[in-house]
Design a protein around this motif. Structure first.
Motif, PDB file in Angstrom:
ATOM      1  N   PHE A 142       0.834  -1.210   0.000  1.00  0.00           N
ATOM      2  CA  PHE A 142       0.000   0.000   0.000  1.00  0.00           C
ATOM      3  C   PHE A 142       0.870   1.263   0.000  1.00  0.00           C
ATOM      4  N   GLY A 146       1.186   3.675  -3.289  1.00  0.00           N
ATOM      5  CA  GLY A 146       0.681   5.037  -3.089  1.00  0.00           C
ATOM      6  C   GLY A 146       1.750   6.100  -3.107  1.00  0.00           C
ATOM      7  N   GLY A 149       1.348   9.941  -2.397  1.00  0.00           N
ATOM      8  CA  GLY A 149      -0.085  10.215  -2.460  1.00  0.00           C
ATOM      9  C   GLY A 149      -0.438  11.488  -3.183  1.00  0.00           C
ATOM     10  N   GLU A 154      -2.351   7.090  -7.976  1.00  0.00           N
ATOM     11  CA  GLU A 154      -1.585   6.361  -6.966  1.00  0.00           C
ATOM     12  C   GLU A 154      -2.445   6.056  -5.748  1.00  0.00           C
ATOM     13  N   ARG A 155      -3.211   7.040  -5.314  1.00  0.00           N
ATOM     14  CA  ARG A 155      -4.047   6.826  -4.129  1.00  0.00           C
ATOM     15  C   ARG A 155      -5.100   5.753  -4.392  1.00  0.00           C
ATOM     16  N   ARG A 156      -5.757   5.835  -5.544  1.00  0.00           N
ATOM     17  CA  ARG A 156      -6.814   4.870  -5.845  1.00  0.00           C
ATOM     18  C   ARG A 156      -6.249   3.459  -5.990  1.00  0.00           C
ATOM     19  N   ALA A 158      -3.479   2.260  -4.640  1.00  0.00           N
ATOM     20  CA  ALA A 158      -3.023   1.776  -3.339  1.00  0.00           C
ATOM     21  C   ALA A 158      -4.206   1.329  -2.480  1.00  0.00           C
ATOM     22  N   VAL A 159      -5.272   2.107  -2.481  1.00  0.00           N
ATOM     23  CA  VAL A 159      -6.449   1.748  -1.688  1.00  0.00           C
ATOM     24  C   VAL A 159      -7.089   0.470  -2.226  1.00  0.00           C
TER      25      VAL A 159
END
Length: 785
Positions: A142, A146, A149, A154-156, A158-159
Motif C-alpha cells: 500500500f 501510493g 499520495g 496512486e491513491r486509488r 493503493a487503496v
C-alpha cells in the motif's frame, strides 16, 4: 531465521538516515540484508533439502503462541526470489531513481521492509506467524504503490490493492483459526503430517483459498494488480512480478500436499487458475502500455502457477516449483527493461516506440532472452517448466487431465503472443512511426541486473539437473507414479507437440494483432467495473445505515445497541449455552424484597411524568442494586455504587434547575410504544439469561484469578483482590481511564466556560454577533441559543 527478518526491519527503519546523505547509497545498503539472507539460505541447502531447518521462539508461552520458522525446499526456492531477485532489483534502483527523487528515500526503506516481511512469510511454519507477515506485505505494498499520495491514480490504486488483499487476508485468518482448531495445532508442518478432515475443514479451506486468490490476483480479484502499475518500475518488478503476488501461490503450494486430494481444494484452484490464465493473457494482447502488457501477463502466469501447484500431482508440483523460479527470472528483467526504456525515452507507450532495437541493442537482446523464456522456448528454464506442466496433465488423462492440458495450451498460446507483442512494441521499427530518441543512455546499473536475471534463466535451463535437485524434495510429498524428472529433452512426444503448438499459435495471434486488439476491448464482463460498483454500493449502504441509525435520538441509539446485543451474543447464548440444572431462585430471603423494590421502581419510572420523580426512581434502582451487592458479599462494589448514585443524583438536581419540571415530549401511542417495550423486555431477559449461563459455565477457578489471589498479599500488600487489581495489577489501565475522564472533563469545562464568556460579552456589548475561538457567527448564535 528470526534474526535475519529482524535485521531487515531494523535496517529499514535506519535507512532514512543514510538517504539523507546519499540516496544511491541507501539502495546499496538496502541490498545487503537480502544478499546475506540468500547466502545463508545457500549455506543451509543440504539440511533444507533433507529434513528441513526449524527454529521456534516462544513469545507468549501461556497462550501457546510461538514464532515458528522452517527452511525447506519450497522456502529455499522462494528465498531465491525474495532475497536474490530482490537484491538485484535494489541494485537496479540505484541507477533508476534520480539523486533528488522524492520517491527514493521512502522506496529504499519500504522495499527493504517488504523484503523482511516476505522473508518471514516464506519461512513461517505457523499459521498465525504467516498471517502477521502476510499483512505486513499488504501494508508495505500500500505504501509503495501510493508513494507520496500526490497523484489520484496512486491513491486509488493503493487503496484498491489494500482493500482487496486485506479483505482476503481477514477471510484467510478465519480459515486459519478453523483449520488450526480442527488440527489441534497451528504448526504447518504438523498439520501437513496429519491433515484434519471433516467438520469445518472444508469451510476453512475455502476461506484460505479466498485469501490466496486475492493476494495472487486471481479472478475476479485481479484488477488490483494492473492498477498497481502506477508504482515506480522497480517496485512493480519486485512486488508485482517476483515476490508479493506469489504469496498466494506459495500458500497454495505449501498446503496442497495435505489437502489436494479434496475436491473443495483442487477444483476451485484449477478452475479459477485456468480462468485467470486465459483472461489475463487475452487482456495483455490489447494493452498499449508496456507495463500493463506485463501486468496482465503476470496475472496470466499466476493463474498458470495456481493450477500447477494446487492440482495435487507430483509432476505438476515439480513443474510449478520450476516455473516459480523461471517466472521471477524472466518477468523481473522484463519489468526492469520497461523501466530502462521509460528512463531513456520518457515513454512506455508501444505505439510511440520505434527503432530501439538499434538504439539499445544490449537491452533488446537481454529482453529477448527473458521473453523467450516466458514464451517457453528451449533451452531456457521456462521451456522446461512448461513441458513438465503439459506432461503432468497429458499423463494424467481422463476428463480433468485433458481439459486442464488443453486449457494450459490455450493459455500458453496467449503467453507466446503477448511475449511477441512486448518485444515488437518495445524494440521493433514500426512503419510510419519516427525513430524514438534516447535522451539518457542507460548505464551498467540499469542494464546489468536485466542481463543477470535473463542469463540466469538460460544457465538454469542448461543446468536443469540442479533445478531438479532443488525442487524435487518438495514434489516428493506426492506419490511418484511416472518417475518424471526435469530435462531439456524427453523425446518426440505430446508435451513437445503442445510446446510447438503454443509457440506457433502465439505467433499467429501476434500476426493478427490488429484484429485481436479490436476484439480484446469488447468484453461483456469487466472486473474493474465490478470492483468500483462494489465499493460504491458499500458506500451508499453505509450512508443509508448511518442516516437511519445516527438520527440524533438517544432512544434510537439505545434500541440499536439492545437489538444488536440480542441478535449476536443473545442468540449465541441460546444456541451454545447451557442453563444450569440447579439454578436457585434466590440465595437469601432478603434478596426478594430488594429485587421487588428495583422492579417496581423500574416500572414506575416508565410511567413518570415529572423529571425529578424520574431521577429519584433511578436512584432507588441504583441503591437497590447496591443492596444486592452487599448481600452477595461485595461491600466495596456496593460502596462504589452508592457513591456513583449519590453523585449522579446531585448532578441531575443541578441540571434539573435549568429544565422544565415535566417531560415536554408528546406522549407516545401504544403503536409506537410497543416496539420499545418489546426491545426493553427481551433485552433485559437476554442480559439476565446470559449472566446465568456464563456464571454456570465456569466449573473451576480461572487461572488468572488464582494468580491474582496468590500475588495480591505478597506483591501488592493487599487483602482485597479487587483493589489490588485496580491499583496495582492494572495500574496503567486505571491511569489511562482517569486520563480519559480528565480530558473529557476538560473539554466539557472548556465548552461551558466558552459559552459563559460569550454570553457575558454579549450582555456587555449589546451586540448579537460575538467572536470566540475559530467559530463563525452562525455557530456562535447556535451556541448561544
Amino acid at each position: 531465521m528470526l534474526a535475519l527478518v529482524v535485521a531487515h526491519l531494523v535496517l529499514a527503519g535506519l535507512l532514512p538516515l543514510v538517504s539523507a546523505r546519499s540516496r544511491p547509497a541507501a539502495f546499496a545498503v538496502a541490498a545487503l540484508p537480502p544478499s546475506v539472507a540468500l547466502l545463508w539460505a545457500f549455506s543451509q541447502t543440504g539440511p533444507a533439502l533433507g529434513g528441513g531447518v526449524t527454529e521456534s521462539v516462544a513469545w507468549a508461552p501461556a497462550l501457546g503462541l510461538t514464532l515458528s520458522f522452517r527452511l525447506d525446499a519450497l522456502a529455499l526456492v522462494m528465498i531465491i526470489l525474495v532475497s536474490g531477485v530482490g537484491a538485484v532489483i535494489l541494485v537496479h534502483s540505484i541507477g533508476y531513481f534520480d539523486r533528488d527523487s522524492p520517491q527514493a528515500t521512502r522506496s529504499a526503506a519500504l522495499l527493504l521492509a517488504f523484503a523482511g516481511a516476505m522473508l518471514g512469510l516464506v519461512l513461517a511454519d505457523d499459521l498465525l506467524t504467516l498471517y502477521v507477515f502476510w499483512e505486513l506485505t499488504s501494508i508495505a505494498s500500500f505504501l509503495l504503490v501510493g508513494q507520496g499520495g500526490e497523484r489520484r491514480a496512486e491513491r486509488r490504486a493503493a487503496v484498491q490493492a489494500l482493500l482487496v488483499t486485506v479483505f482476503g487476508g481477514l477471510a484467510m485468518l478465519l480459515g486459519f483459526v478453523l483449520l488450526g482448531q480442527a488440527a489441534g495445532t497451528y504448526r504447518i508442518s504438523e498439520i501437513l503430517a496429519d491433515p484434519p478432515r471433516g467438520g469445518l475443514v472444508p469451510v476453512a479451506l475455502v476461506l484460505v483459498l479466498l485469501g490466496a486468490f486475492t493476494k495472487s490476483a486471481q479472478l475476479p480479484f485481479h484488477p488490483w494488480l494492473p492498477a498497481a502499475m502506477v508504482a515506480p518500475t522497480p517496485v512493480s518488478a519486485y512486488l508485482h512480478a517476483a515476490s508479493m503476488v506469489k504469496a498466494g501461490v506459495y500458500l497454495v503450494a505449501r498446503l496442497s500436499p495435505g489437502f489436494a486430494d479434496l475436491a473443495v481444494w483442487w477444483a476451485p484452484v484449477v478452475v479459477v487458475g485456468l480462468g485467470t490464465m486465459l483472461v489475463g493473457g487475452w487482456r495483455a494482447l490489447g494493452e498499449t502500455d508496456l507495463k500493463k502488457v506485463l501486468a496482465f501477463g503476470t496475472v496470466s502466469q499466476l493463474g498458470f502457477l495456481m493450477v500447477l501447484l494446487g492440482a495435487g500431482d507430483r509432476t505438476a508440483a515439480l513443474a510449478g516449483a520450476a516455473m516459480l523460479l523461471a517466472h521471477a527470472l524472466f518477468k523481473a528483467p522484463l519489468f526492469l527493461t520497461v523501466g530502462t526504456i521509460d528512463h531513456a525515452t520518457g515513454t512506455r507507450d508501444l505505439r510511440k516506440l520505434s527503432g530501439l532495437r538499434t538504439a539499445l541493442p544490449g537491452t533488446a537482446v537481454a529482453a529477448a532472452l527473458a521473453a523467450a523464456s516466458m514464451a517457453g522456448l528451449p533451452p531456457l528454464l521456462g521451456f522446461i517448466g512448461k513441458e513438465a506442466a503439459f506432461e503432468a496433465f497429458v499423463d494424467e488423462g481422463g476428463a480433468r487431465g485433458y481439459l486442464v492440458a488443453f486449457g494450459l495450451l490455450a493459455g500458453s498460446m496467449l503467453t507466446a503472443a503477448y511475449s511477441a507483442r512486448f518485444l515488437w512494441g518495445a524494440f521493433a521499427t514500426k512503419p510510419g512511426v519516427e525513430a524514438t530518441v534516447v535522451h539518457h543512455r542507460p548505464g551498467a546499473l540499469l542494464t546489468g541486473p536485466i542481463w543477470l536475471c535473463a542469463v540466469a534463466g538460460l544457465v538454469l535451463g542448461g543446468a536443469y539437473v540442479l533445478v531438479d535437485l532443488l525442487v524435487m524434495p518438495y514434489a516428493a510429498a506426492y506419490p511418484d507414479e511416472h518417475g518424471y524428472h526435469l530435462a531439456l529433452w524427453h523425446g518426440f512426444n505430446i508435451p513437445l507437440l503442445f510446446s510447438a503448438l503454443a509457440i506457433g499459435g502465439g505467433l499467429l495471434l501476434h500476426r493478427a494483432r490488429a484484429t485481436v486488439d479490436a476484439l480484446s476491448h469488447h468484453s461483456p464482463v469487466d472486473a474493474q467495473r465490478g470492483y468500483r460498483s462494489t465499493v460504491d454500493g458499500v458506500s451508499r449502504l453505509a450512508l443509508v445505515v448511518t442516516g437511519r441509525l445516527q438520527a440524533g435520538s438517544l432512544p434510537v441509539y439505545l434500541g440499536v445497541i439492545l437489538v444488536t446485543f440480542i441478535l449476536l451474543p443473545g442468540v449465541a447464548a441460546v444456541v451454545a449455552g447451557q442453563w444450569p440444572a440447579d439454578q436457585p431462585v434466590y440465595d437469601a430471603l432478603v434478596q426478594v424484597p430488594l429485587a421487588l423494590v428495583v422492579v417496581v421502581a423500574a416500572l414506575a419510572l416508565t410511567r413518570s411524568h415529572r423529571r425529578f420523580t424520574a431521577v429519584l426512581l433511578v436512584g432507588v434502582i441504583g441503591y437497590g442494586v447496591g443492596g444486592l451487592f452487599i448481600i452477595d458479599g461485595a461491600p466495596d462494589l456496593a460502596l462504589a455504587q452508592f457513591l456513583v448514585e449519590t453523585l449522579s443524583m446531585v448532578a441531575f438536581v443541578f441540571v434539573l434547575r435549568r429544565l422544565p419540571a415535566h417531560f415536554t415530549e408528546r406522549r407516545p401511542t401504544w403503536l409506537t410504544r410497543l416496539p420499545r417495550l418489546l426491545i426493553a423486555a427481551v433485552g433485559g431477559i437476554t442480559v439476565a439469561g446470559i449472566a446465568v449461563v456464563l456464571s454456570a459455565a465456569r466449573v473451576g477457578p480461572a487461572v488468572a484469578s488464582g494468580e491474582f489471589v496468590r500475588l495480591a498479599p505478597e506483591g501488592a500488600g493487599a487483602n482485597n483482590v479487587v483493589s489490588a487489581i485496580i491499583v496495582d495489577f492494572r495500574a496503567l489501565d486505571t491511569v489511562g481511564e482517569i486520563g480519559v475522564l480528565f480530558i473529557a472533563a476538560a473539554g466539557v469545562s472548556s465548552l461551558v466556560l466558552a459559552t459563559r464568556y460569550d454570553t457575558r460579552r454579549k450582555r456587555e456589548s449589546g451586540r448579537e454577533q460575538v467572536s470566540s475561538g475559530q467559530s463563525g457567527p452562525d455557530h456562535e448564535r447556535e451556541v448561544l441559543g
